[in-house]
Design an enzyme around this catalytic site. Structure first.
Site, mmCIF file in Angstrom:
data_model
loop_
_atom_site.group_PDB
_atom_site.id
_atom_site.type_symbol
_atom_site.label_atom_id
_atom_site.label_comp_id
_atom_site.label_asym_id
_atom_site.label_seq_id
_atom_site.Cartn_x
_atom_site.Cartn_y
_atom_site.Cartn_z
ATOM 1 N N GLY A 170 106.128 -13.679 12.736
ATOM 2 C CA GLY A 170 107.096 -13.063 11.726
ATOM 3 C C GLY A 170 107.743 -13.976 10.241
ATOM 4 O O GLY A 170 108.445 -13.453 9.966
ATOM 5 N N GLU B 15 101.648 -3.082 2.694
ATOM 6 C CA GLU B 15 101.990 -3.168 4.220
ATOM 7 C C GLU B 15 102.675 -2.029 5.138
ATOM 8 O O GLU B 15 102.238 -1.980 6.553
ATOM 9 C CB GLU B 15 103.940 -3.364 4.169
ATOM 10 C CG GLU B 15 104.183 -4.285 3.593
ATOM 11 C CD GLU B 15 103.869 -5.889 4.739
ATOM 12 O OE1 GLU B 15 103.674 -6.435 6.017
ATOM 13 O OE2 GLU B 15 105.656 -5.686 5.015
ATOM 14 N N ASP C 178 109.597 -7.346 3.596
ATOM 15 C CA ASP C 178 109.288 -8.741 3.717
ATOM 16 C C ASP C 178 108.727 -8.803 2.187
ATOM 17 O O ASP C 178 108.672 -10.146 1.309
ATOM 18 C CB ASP C 178 108.224 -8.733 5.315
ATOM 19 C CG ASP C 178 109.017 -9.055 5.884
ATOM 20 O OD1 ASP C 178 109.342 -8.561 5.878
ATOM 21 O OD2 ASP C 178 108.089 -8.933 6.773
HETATM 22 N N1 LIG Z 1 95.636 -14.260 5.724
HETATM 23 C C1 LIG Z 1 95.458 -13.358 5.602
HETATM 24 N N2 LIG Z 1 94.129 -11.897 5.304
HETATM 25 C C2 LIG Z 1 93.505 -11.203 6.279
HETATM 26 N N3 LIG Z 1 94.641 -10.176 6.502
HETATM 27 C C3 LIG Z 1 96.084 -10.812 6.756
HETATM 28 C C4 LIG Z 1 96.085 -11.984 6.342
HETATM 29 N N4 LIG Z 1 97.625 -11.983 6.773
HETATM 30 C C5 LIG Z 1 98.217 -11.025 7.128
HETATM 31 N N5 LIG Z 1 97.081 -10.252 7.391
HETATM 32 C C6 LIG Z 1 97.619 -9.092 8.144
HETATM 33 O O1 LIG Z 1 98.815 -8.622 8.801
HETATM 34 C C7 LIG Z 1 99.199 -8.585 9.933
HETATM 35 C C8 LIG Z 1 99.559 -9.558 10.513
HETATM 36 O O2 LIG Z 1 101.347 -9.003 10.224
HETATM 37 P P1 LIG Z 1 102.747 -8.896 11.115
HETATM 38 O O3 LIG Z 1 102.221 -8.183 12.301
HETATM 39 O O4 LIG Z 1 103.563 -8.016 9.742
HETATM 40 O O5 LIG Z 1 102.328 -9.954 11.207
HETATM 41 P P2 LIG Z 1 103.618 -10.613 10.294
HETATM 42 O O6 LIG Z 1 103.863 -10.307 9.409
HETATM 43 O O7 LIG Z 1 104.922 -11.858 10.589
HETATM 44 O O8 LIG Z 1 103.235 -12.425 10.443
HETATM 45 C C9 LIG Z 1 97.433 -9.718 9.673
HETATM 46 O O9 LIG Z 1 96.783 -8.512 11.844
HETATM 47 C C10 LIG Z 1 96.380 -8.983 9.336
HETATM 48 O O10 LIG Z 1 95.997 -7.433 9.499
HETATM 49 C C1 LIG Z 2 111.281 -5.633 11.937
HETATM 50 C C2 LIG Z 2 111.177 -5.996 10.088
HETATM 51 O O1 LIG Z 2 112.603 -5.905 9.754
HETATM 52 C C3 LIG Z 2 110.745 -7.414 9.566
HETATM 53 C C4 LIG Z 2 109.378 -7.891 10.391
HETATM 54 O O2 LIG Z 2 108.389 -9.310 9.594
HETATM 55 P P1 LIG Z 2 107.082 -9.607 10.334
HETATM 56 O O3 LIG Z 2 105.870 -8.606 10.058
HETATM 57 O O4 LIG Z 2 106.801 -9.696 11.944
HETATM 58 O O5 LIG Z 2 106.974 -10.681 9.100
HETATM 59 C C5 LIG Z 2 110.352 -5.142 9.696
HETATM 60 C C6 LIG Z 2 110.402 -4.588 8.327
HETATM 61 O O6 LIG Z 2 111.644 -4.804 8.007
HETATM 62 O O7 LIG Z 2 109.430 -4.249 7.661
HETATM 63 MG MG LIG Z 3 104.595 -8.613 8.773
#
Ligand SMILES: Nc1ncnc2c1ncn2[C@@H]1O[C@H](COP(=O)(O)OP(=O)(O)O)[C@@H](O)[C@H]1O
Ligand SMILES: C[C@@](O)(CCOP(=O)(O)O)CC(=O)O
Ligand SMILES: [Mg+2]
Length: 384
Positions: free
Chosen positions: A142, A192, A203
Site C-alpha cells: 500500500g 502501472e 500513485d
Molecule cells: N522493487 C521492485 N522490483 C520489481 N517489481 C516490483 C518492485 N516494486 C514493485 N514491484 C511490482 O509491483 C507489484 C506490487 O504492486 P501493488 O500490488 O500495487 O502494491 P504496492 O504498489 O502497494 O506496493 C509487485 O508484485 C511487482 O510486480
Molecule cells: C487503491 C488505489 O487507489 C491505490 C493503490 O495503491 P497501492 O498500489 O496499494 O499502493 C488504486 C489507484 O488509485 O490506482
Molecule cells: Mg501499487
C-alpha cells in the site's frame, strides 16, 4: 556510463479506491525510495543481453536482445515521446516473462517484469544493458512500490534519451524539467496499468512530483501543508494485491451502483475538505489541536467508507483498535486488504505514548515506522 534514478513511495491520506471512480484523493510522498541503476556495457563487457537485477530479492533475469527484438519488433512501434500501452504485444511480453521461470512464491513479479520490458524497449529500444533495482519500500503493502518502481524505471530510461536535457556531467542528484516530468509520469502510468489493471494514476503522480497532491480524474493539484504532519505507518505484513482489490471494488459497484455512487461522492467531499484544511494558513499553538482533530475526524470517516467498499481486513481493524486505546486515529492507506495503516501523530503527543503504541503494535507482529509527510519527487544522478 550509468545513471541512478530514485523515486519515492507514497501514502494516501484520503480517497483511495474512490479516486479510481472519479473521486478526489489526497496523497503525499514519503521518504522511502526505489532506486534503479542502468549500466550500458563497454565493448569488452557486451554480451548482447538485457539483464534485470532485483537486488532485494536476489533475483536476476536475462534475455538476449536479439530474442527480445524477434518477439516484439512487429508489435512494438513505440515512440519514446508518446507513452503507449502494450495492447498489441501483451502476449509476446507474457512469453518473454514465462521463459524466465519465476519462483512460484514470487508470482506477482511477473507483471512488474512485463512493465520493465515494455518501458525499456519503448524508451531505449533494443540495446544491451544491465538494470538493477533496489527498494526501501515493502512490496505489495500500500505504499506505492509499484508506482515508485515504474517512475524510477521511466526516469532512468529517459535520462539516456533525446527526450531529456539533463546535465550528464553534473555530480549529485538532479531534477527534471516540467515537460520531462509529464512525459516520465505518462510512461510510469503505462507501467502501472500493466501491474494494476486500472490505476487512477495518483500513485505514479505522487512519486513523480513529490510533496502533497490533490488528484481527481487524472488532474493534479500540488499543494503544501501549512504544518508538518507526522504519521505512524504500520505494516500489517498481510500480503495483498492492488489489482485484485481494485477489481473487487468495481464488482461491488456493479452490484450496488446507487449506493456506491453515494460512497464515492462522500469520499470526494472528505478529500476536498481535507486538502482545504491542510493547506490553510498555519494555525497558532492553541488551534493546532483543533486542526489535527479535524484531520483525524476526516480520516476516521474515510476509513468507514473504505469498510463499506469491502477493502478493510482483520489485521487493519486490529491496528485501528490498538491505536484507539491511545486516542489515536488511523486509516488504511493504499488498496487495503492488509498492507499498511497510517496513524496521525499529533504535535503534542509525548514520545512515551509513541513508544508504547509502537511496542504494542509490534507485539502483534506488525512493523512500524514514523514518516514525515512530503518530500522530493523523482531524481537522477549520473556516474561517468
Ligand atoms: N522493487 C521492485 N522490483 C520489481 N517489481 C516490483 C518492485 N516494486 C514493485 N514491484 C511490482 O509491483 C507489484 C506490487 O504492486 P501493488 O500490488 O500495487 O502494491 P504496492 O504498489 O502497494 O506496493 C509487485 O508484485 C511487482 O510486480
Ligand atoms: C487503491 C488505489 O487507489 C491505490 C493503490 O495503491 P497501492 O498500489 O496499494 O499502493 C488504486 C489507484 O488509485 O490506482
Ligand atoms: Mg501499487
Amino acid at each position: 556510463m550509468e545513471v541512478t534514478a530514485r523515486a519515492p513511495g507514497k501514502i494516501i491520506l484520503s480517497g483511495e479506491h474512490g479516486v479510481v471512480h472519479g473521486s478526489t484523493a489526497v496523497a503525499s510522498s514519503i521518504g522511502l525510495y526505489t532506486s534503479v541503476t542502468i549500466h550500458f556495457p563497454s565493448q569488452n563487457e557486451n554480451d548482447g543481453n538485457l539483464k534485470l537485477r532485483l537486488r532485494d530479492l536476489s533475483l536476476e533475469f536475462s534475455w538476449s536482445i536479439s530474442h527480445i527484438q524477434e518477439c516484439l519488433k512487429e508489435s512494438n512501434k513505440a515512440d519514446c515521446l508518446k507513452p503507449s500501452a502494450p495492447a498489441a504485444c501483451l502476449s509476446n511480453l507474457q512469453a518473454l516473462v514465462e521463459e524466465q521461470h519465476i519462483p512460484e512464491a514470487k508470482f506477482g513479479l511477473a507483471s512488474g517484469i512485463k512493465a520493465f520490458l515494455w518501458l525499456y524497449t519503448c524508451i531505449q529500444g533494443y540495446k544491451p544493458a544491465t538494470v538493477s533495482v533496489s527498494s526501501e519500500l515493502p512490496m505489495s503493502s500500500g505504499l506505492g512500490s509499484s508506482a515508485a518502481y515504474c517512475v524510477a524505471l521511466s526516469a532512468a530510461f529517459l535520462s539516456f534519451s533525446s527526450a531529456t536535457k539533463l546535465d550528464v556531467g553534473k555530480q549529485g542528484w538532479q531534477e527534471f524539467e516540467d515537460d520531462e516530468l509529464k512525459l516520465l509520469n505518462g510512461w510510469a502510468f503505462e507501467g502501472e496499468k500493466i501491474i494494476h489493471g486500472k490505476p487512477s494514476g495518483i500513485d505514479n503522480t505522487a512519486s513523480t512530483y513529490g510533496n502533497m497532491i490533490k488528484f481527481k480524474s487524472g488532474n493534479l493539484t500540488p499543494f503544501t501543508s501549512s504544518l508538518p504532519l507526522r504519521m505512524l505507518i504500520t505494516n500489517t505484513k498481510v500480503g495483498r494485491n492492488t489489482k485484485a482489490l481494485v477489481a473487487g471494488v468495481s464488482e461491488r459497484t456493479k452490484r450496488h451502483y446507487e449506493a456506491m455512487a453515494c460512497v464515492f461522492s462522500a469520499v470526494d467531499s472528505i478529500s476536498t475538505e481535507l486538502s482545504e484544511i491542510i493547506k490553510a494558513p498555519a494555525p497558532n499553538d492553541i488551534a493546532i489541536t483543533e486542526f489535527e482533530e479535524k484531520i483525524e475526524e476526516l480520516m476516521e470517516m474515510n476509513q468507514g467508507l473504505l469498510q463499506c467498499m469491502g477493502v478493510s481486513h482483520a489485521s487493519i481493524e486490529t491496528v485501528l483498535r490498538t491505536t484507539l486505546k491511545y486516542k489515536l486515529t488511523s486509516k488504511l492507506t493504499g488498496a487495503g486488504g492488509g498492507g499498511c495503516v497510517i496513524t496521525l501523530l499529533p504535535t503534542l503527543l509525548s514520545q512515551t505514548v509513541v513508544d508504547k503504541v509502537i511496542a504494542e503494535l509490534e507485539s502483534c507482529g506488525f512493523q512500524c515506522m514514523v514518516a514525515g509527510v512530503g518530500g522530493k519527487g523523482v531524481q537522477v544522478s549520473f556516474k561517468t
